[in-house]
Design a protein around this motif. Structure first.
Motif, PDB file in Angstrom:
ATOM      1  N   VAL A  90     -13.053  33.187 -35.952  1.00 16.08           N
ATOM      2  CA  VAL A  90     -13.815  32.000 -35.604  1.00 16.08           C
ATOM      3  C   VAL A  90     -13.391  30.852 -36.502  1.00 16.08           C
ATOM      4  CG1 VAL A  90     -15.767  32.695 -37.061  1.00 16.08           C
ATOM      5  CG2 VAL A  90     -16.123  31.008 -35.283  1.00 16.08           C
ATOM      6  N   THR A  91     -13.231  29.666 -35.894  1.00 14.79           N
ATOM      7  CA  THR A  91     -12.844  28.479 -36.639  1.00 14.79           C
ATOM      8  C   THR A  91     -13.829  27.364 -36.319  1.00 14.79           C
ATOM      9  OG1 THR A  91     -10.516  29.104 -36.505  1.00 14.79           O
ATOM     10  CG2 THR A  91     -10.984  26.823 -37.078  1.00 14.79           C
ATOM     11  N   GLY A  92     -14.348  26.729 -37.354  1.00 23.64           N
ATOM     12  CA  GLY A  92     -15.232  25.592 -37.170  1.00 23.64           C
ATOM     13  C   GLY A  92     -14.431  24.359 -36.812  1.00 23.64           C
ATOM     14  N   VAL A  93     -14.832  23.671 -35.756  1.00 24.42           N
ATOM     15  CA  VAL A  93     -14.123  22.477 -35.287  1.00 24.42           C
ATOM     16  C   VAL A  93     -14.873  21.216 -35.702  1.00 24.42           C
ATOM     17  CG1 VAL A  93     -13.264  21.282 -33.236  1.00 24.42           C
ATOM     18  CG2 VAL A  93     -13.178  23.783 -33.340  1.00 24.42           C
ATOM     19  N   SER A  94     -16.207  21.234 -35.548  1.00 23.59           N
ATOM     20  CA  SER A  94     -17.015  20.086 -35.941  1.00 23.59           C
ATOM     21  C   SER A  94     -18.381  20.578 -36.420  1.00 23.59           C
ATOM     22  CB  SER A  94     -17.178  19.099 -34.770  1.00 23.59           C
ATOM     23  OG  SER A  94     -17.882  19.705 -33.713  1.00 23.59           O
ATOM     24  N   ILE A  95     -19.053  19.760 -37.220  1.00 21.02           N
ATOM     25  CA  ILE A  95     -20.359  20.133 -37.767  1.00 21.02           C
ATOM     26  C   ILE A  95     -21.368  20.314 -36.625  1.00 21.02           C
ATOM     27  CG2 ILE A  95     -22.306  19.334 -39.170  1.00 21.02           C
ATOM     28  CD1 ILE A  95     -20.272  17.882 -40.939  1.00 21.02           C
ATOM     29  N   GLY A  96     -22.107  21.412 -36.692  1.00 15.43           N
ATOM     30  CA  GLY A  96     -23.131  21.665 -35.685  1.00 15.43           C
ATOM     31  C   GLY A  96     -23.427  23.144 -35.553  1.00 15.43           C
ATOM     32  N   LYS A  97     -24.207  23.466 -34.534  1.00 17.53           N
ATOM     33  CA  LYS A  97     -24.569  24.864 -34.276  1.00 17.53           C
ATOM     34  C   LYS A  97     -24.098  25.245 -32.879  1.00 17.53           C
ATOM     35  CE  LYS A  97     -28.267  24.989 -37.511  1.00 17.53           C
ATOM     36  NZ  LYS A  97     -29.225  25.819 -38.079  1.00 17.53           N
ATOM     37  N   ASP A  98     -23.546  26.425 -32.788  1.00 18.75           N
ATOM     38  CA  ASP A  98     -23.037  26.972 -31.543  1.00 18.75           C
ATOM     39  C   ASP A  98     -23.669  28.341 -31.347  1.00 18.75           C
ATOM     40  OD1 ASP A  98     -21.555  27.385 -29.251  1.00 18.75           O
ATOM     41  OD2 ASP A  98     -19.627  27.546 -30.262  1.00 18.75           O
ATOM     42  N   THR A  99     -23.585  28.863 -30.152  1.00 17.37           N
ATOM     43  CA  THR A  99     -24.070  30.210 -29.872  1.00 17.37           C
ATOM     44  C   THR A  99     -22.901  31.035 -29.354  1.00 17.37           C
ATOM     45  OG1 THR A  99     -26.251  29.371 -29.287  1.00 17.37           O
ATOM     46  CG2 THR A  99     -25.720  31.586 -28.554  1.00 17.37           C
ATOM     47  N   VAL A 100     -22.710  32.206 -29.945  1.00 18.81           N
ATOM     48  CA  VAL A 100     -21.647  33.099 -29.490  1.00 18.81           C
ATOM     49  C   VAL A 100     -22.287  34.382 -28.965  1.00 18.81           C
ATOM     50  CG1 VAL A 100     -21.281  34.108 -31.789  1.00 18.81           C
ATOM     51  CG2 VAL A 100     -19.468  34.243 -30.074  1.00 18.81           C
ATOM     52  N   VAL A 101     -21.768  34.861 -27.839  1.00 18.53           N
ATOM     53  CA  VAL A 101     -22.174  36.144 -27.280  1.00 18.53           C
ATOM     54  C   VAL A 101     -21.011  37.097 -27.498  1.00 18.53           C
ATOM     55  CG1 VAL A 101     -22.850  37.412 -25.215  1.00 18.53           C
ATOM     56  CG2 VAL A 101     -23.651  35.062 -25.551  1.00 18.53           C
ATOM     57  N   ILE A 102     -21.303  38.226 -28.129  1.00 17.99           N
ATOM     58  CA  ILE A 102     -20.277  39.229 -28.436  1.00 17.99           C
ATOM     59  C   ILE A 102     -20.617  40.487 -27.649  1.00 17.99           C
ATOM     60  CG2 ILE A 102     -19.134  40.539 -30.252  1.00 17.99           C
ATOM     61  CD1 ILE A 102     -20.268  38.375 -32.221  1.00 17.99           C
ATOM     62  N   LYS A 103     -19.615  41.010 -26.932  1.00 19.45           N
ATOM     63  CA  LYS A 103     -19.808  42.221 -26.129  1.00 19.45           C
ATOM     64  C   LYS A 103     -18.783  43.264 -26.522  1.00 19.45           C
ATOM     65  CE  LYS A 103     -21.423  39.671 -22.105  1.00 19.45           C
ATOM     66  NZ  LYS A 103     -21.185  39.353 -20.694  1.00 19.45           N
ATOM     67  N   SER A 104     -19.260  44.502 -26.585  1.00 27.89           N
ATOM     68  CA  SER A 104     -18.383  45.644 -26.828  1.00 27.89           C
ATOM     69  C   SER A 104     -18.969  46.831 -26.064  1.00 27.89           C
ATOM     70  CB  SER A 104     -18.282  45.972 -28.316  1.00 27.89           C
ATOM     71  OG  SER A 104     -17.451  47.104 -28.505  1.00 27.89           O
ATOM     72  N   GLY A 105     -18.246  47.300 -25.067  1.00 29.37           N
ATOM     73  CA  GLY A 105     -18.768  48.383 -24.240  1.00 29.37           C
ATOM     74  C   GLY A 105     -20.054  47.942 -23.571  1.00 29.37           C
ATOM     75  N   ASN A 106     -21.109  48.743 -23.706  1.00 31.49           N
ATOM     76  CA  ASN A 106     -22.397  48.381 -23.108  1.00 31.49           C
ATOM     77  C   ASN A 106     -23.310  47.657 -24.100  1.00 31.49           C
ATOM     78  OD1 ASN A 106     -22.935  50.547 -24.752  1.00 31.49           O
ATOM     79  ND2 ASN A 106     -24.265  51.590 -23.306  1.00 31.49           N
ATOM     80  N   LEU A 107     -22.784  47.304 -25.269  1.00 30.30           N
ATOM     81  CA  LEU A 107     -23.568  46.591 -26.282  1.00 30.30           C
ATOM     82  C   LEU A 107     -23.276  45.097 -26.223  1.00 30.30           C
ATOM     83  CD1 LEU A 107     -23.096  48.997 -29.307  1.00 30.30           C
ATOM     84  CD2 LEU A 107     -25.035  48.883 -27.732  1.00 30.30           C
ATOM     85  N   GLN A 108     -24.302  44.314 -26.451  1.00 29.39           N
ATOM     86  CA  GLN A 108     -24.155  42.860 -26.455  1.00 29.39           C
ATOM     87  C   GLN A 108     -25.107  42.271 -27.486  1.00 29.39           C
ATOM     88  OE1 GLN A 108     -24.122  40.759 -22.656  1.00 29.39           O
ATOM     89  NE2 GLN A 108     -25.736  39.440 -23.436  1.00 29.39           N
ATOM     90  N   VAL A 109     -24.654  41.228 -28.165  1.00 30.25           N
ATOM     91  CA  VAL A 109     -25.480  40.548 -29.156  1.00 30.25           C
ATOM     92  C   VAL A 109     -25.087  39.074 -29.169  1.00 30.25           C
ATOM     93  CG1 VAL A 109     -23.931  40.954 -31.125  1.00 30.25           C
ATOM     94  CG2 VAL A 109     -26.376  40.732 -31.517  1.00 30.25           C
ATOM     95  N   TRP A 110     -26.011  38.219 -29.590  1.00 32.58           N
ATOM     96  CA  TRP A 110     -25.668  36.811 -29.752  1.00 32.58           C
ATOM     97  C   TRP A 110     -26.079  36.353 -31.143  1.00 32.58           C
ATOM     98  CZ3 TRP A 110     -29.316  33.137 -30.844  1.00 32.58           C
ATOM     99  CH2 TRP A 110     -30.648  33.463 -30.582  1.00 32.58           C
ATOM    100  N   TYR A 111     -25.319  35.390 -31.649  1.00 38.90           N
ATOM    101  CA  TYR A 111     -25.575  34.820 -32.970  1.00 38.90           C
ATOM    102  C   TYR A 111     -25.444  33.304 -32.890  1.00 38.90           C
ATOM    103  CZ  TYR A 111     -25.161  39.290 -35.424  1.00 38.90           C
ATOM    104  OH  TYR A 111     -25.362  40.570 -35.886  1.00 38.90           O
ATOM    105  N   VAL A 112     -26.115  32.632 -33.812  1.00 39.36           N
ATOM    106  CA  VAL A 112     -25.922  31.211 -34.012  1.00 39.36           C
ATOM    107  C   VAL A 112     -24.753  31.062 -34.992  1.00 39.36           C
ATOM    108  CG1 VAL A 112     -26.921  29.110 -35.009  1.00 39.36           C
ATOM    109  CG2 VAL A 112     -28.312  30.618 -33.570  1.00 39.36           C
TER     110      VAL A 112
END
Length: 117
Positions: A90-112
């Motif tokens: 992950v690389t920061g491009v500009s100041i702020g908050k983003d949400t990422v959804v990460i999936k692996s197999g049948n598992l999924q999680v999101w982070y700020v």
């Protein structure tokens, strides 16, 4: 009258015991979850801290067991704030908050993703 009182007492006691038994930790199966080892607790929320222009390699794990995950997909809402490679860089491009959804197999999680200077 005394019989009704005793019957109600046993009924209430039985319901109470059933509720206590169903709340025992041993009976709860939380299953597996996907986590990002670099995430930190900030104000009660798990966030991934990133600085603009400084790439951060995300390391994923499945808990319980803390097993390493290498096959995941990443999708984020604001590519103008942060970008993700297929390998989890992950690389920061500009100041702020983003949400990422990460999936692996049948598992999924999101982070700020919290991008700072």
């Amino acid at each position: 009258m005394k019989t009704k009182y005793i019957t109600r007492l046993f009924l209430v006691a039985g319901i109470g015991m059933s509720l206590l038994y169903s709340c025992k930790k041993d009976n709860v199966d939380f299953g597996e979850s996907l986590t990002v080892r670099e995430a930190v607790n900030s104000g009660g929320n798990m966030q991934i801290p990133v600085k603009i222009g400084t790439p951060l390699q995300l390391n994923l794990a499945v808990t319980p067991g803390n097993r390493t995950v290498t096959d995941a997909t990443y999708s984020n809402k604001h590519p103008e704030i942060s970008t993700f490679s297929n390998s989890g860089l992950v690389t920061g491009v500009s100041i702020g908050k983003d949400t990422v959804v990460i999936k692996s197999g049948n598992l999924q999680v999101w982070y700020v993703v919290n991008v700072t200077q």
